[in-house]
Design an enzyme around this catalytic site. Sequence first.
Site, PDB file in Angstrom:
ATOM      1  N   LYS A 157       0.876  -1.179   0.000  1.00  0.00           N
ATOM      2  CA  LYS A 157       0.000   0.000   0.000  1.00  0.00           C
ATOM      3  C   LYS A 157       0.906   1.219   0.000  1.00  0.00           C
ATOM      4  O   LYS A 157       1.198   1.803   1.056  1.00  0.00           O
ATOM      5  CB  LYS A 157      -0.901  -0.026   1.242  1.00  0.00           C
ATOM      6  CG  LYS A 157      -2.376  -0.134   0.887  1.00  0.00           C
ATOM      7  CD  LYS A 157      -3.247  -0.268   2.082  1.00  0.00           C
ATOM      8  CE  LYS A 157      -4.282   0.825   2.179  1.00  0.00           C
ATOM      9  NZ  LYS A 157      -5.158   0.982   1.029  1.00  0.00           N
ATOM     10  N   ILE A 158       1.387   1.548  -1.173  1.00  0.00           N
ATOM     11  CA  ILE A 158       2.421   2.568  -1.337  1.00  0.00           C
ATOM     12  C   ILE A 158       1.777   3.866  -1.835  1.00  0.00           C
ATOM     13  O   ILE A 158       1.087   3.867  -2.860  1.00  0.00           O
ATOM     14  CB  ILE A 158       3.498   2.054  -2.320  1.00  0.00           C
ATOM     15  CG1 ILE A 158       4.136   0.779  -1.743  1.00  0.00           C
ATOM     16  CG2 ILE A 158       4.527   3.145  -2.616  1.00  0.00           C
ATOM     17  CD1 ILE A 158       4.962  -0.014  -2.711  1.00  0.00           C
TER      18      ILE A 158
END
Length: 305
Positions: A157-158
Site C-alpha cells: 500500500k504505497i
Amino acid sequence: MDLPKNAYFQGKIVPYSEAKVGVATHALNYGTAVFGGIRAYWNDEKERLFVFRPQDHYQRFLNSCRLMCMEVDKTAESLTELTLELLRKDAYRQDIYIRPLAYKSEEGIGVRLHDLKEDLTIFALPFGKYIKNDTSAHVTISSWRRIDDNVIPARGKISGAYASSALIKTDAARAGFDEALVLTQEGHVAEGSAMNILMVRDGMLVTPPITDNILEGITRRSVMELARNELGLTVVERTIDRSEVYICEELILTGTAAEITVVTKVDYRPIGKGVMGPIGGQLRQLFSDVLRGKNPKYAHWNVAV
Ligand code: PMP
C-alpha cells in the site's frame, strides 16, 4: 469531512493541529510513504468501539514498509497497542477510519529510498459510507491499467501508487459511474480503484489470485472465509477475463472503505437480474454483524478499544 482530533506523531500523541511536516518532505514530493486503512465500529449495546483485524492490517503495513526499505522498529502487536492508546484518547463513539502512515520524512531533493530519515504517524477520524450506492453500484472498466508489480509493488500500500487509483476513480466518477474495474497489463480483471473484486459464476465465488497485481485485501480474505464457512460456497482464486464480469451471476467489491459493495451494472450491462443477488445480500448481512462484534464465532477479528 471531519478532521482527526489527535495524531501519533514523532513518537507521541499530540493534537492533530500540531502534527505538521515541511513542504520539502520526501514523501510529499515523491510519494515515498506506505499506509494502512483500518476501520473501527461503534457497538451501541456494548457501548464500545471494535477495531476490525488490526493485527492483519499491521502485518501488511509492515510488509509494505519492507518493500519501501523502511525500518519501522515496531511489531503488528505494538502498532495495535499504539492505535488503541490513540483511540482511547480520541474517545469516539461512532464508526471511524484509522490511517497509519510511514513516510520518508527527510527534507530535501533526491529520488531514492536509501539513507533517508523516516517517521510514523497514526490518526483516526469519523467515517461513514464510502460508496453511496453500495447495494446497486454501476461500474465501468477503466481505460487505465492496474500498476504492475514490476512497476510499483502491487501488494504494497504505497502512497505513490495511489496516483493511479486516483486517476481511475476520478475518470469513472466524472463519467457518472460509482466505481471502476481495472485490468492488468495482460487485460485480466485485477480489482477496483481501492477494493478487491469477487464474482459469482456457476454458483462459485471467484476472485483473482494474489499474483494478478491485486492488493492482498483483508476484507477479501474475510469474505472468502465467511463464504466458505457460513454459506458453504466453493471459493476459487483464478485469473478473471474481462468478458466474464459481463455475464457473471453476481459481482461484489470488497475493501475496508467499500466494505461489501454490490455491483448491479457494468458498463450499462445488468449483472444477473440487475438487482442485488442472494449471495451478495447474505454476505453483506453476515459481514456487517461480524464488523460490529455481533457474531461470537468471529470475535477474534474484533479488538475492543
Ligand atoms: N485494493 C486496493 C488498491 C486498496 O487500496 C484496498 C484498500 N485497502 C483494497 C484493495 C482492499 O483492501 P482491504 O480489504 O484490506 O481494505
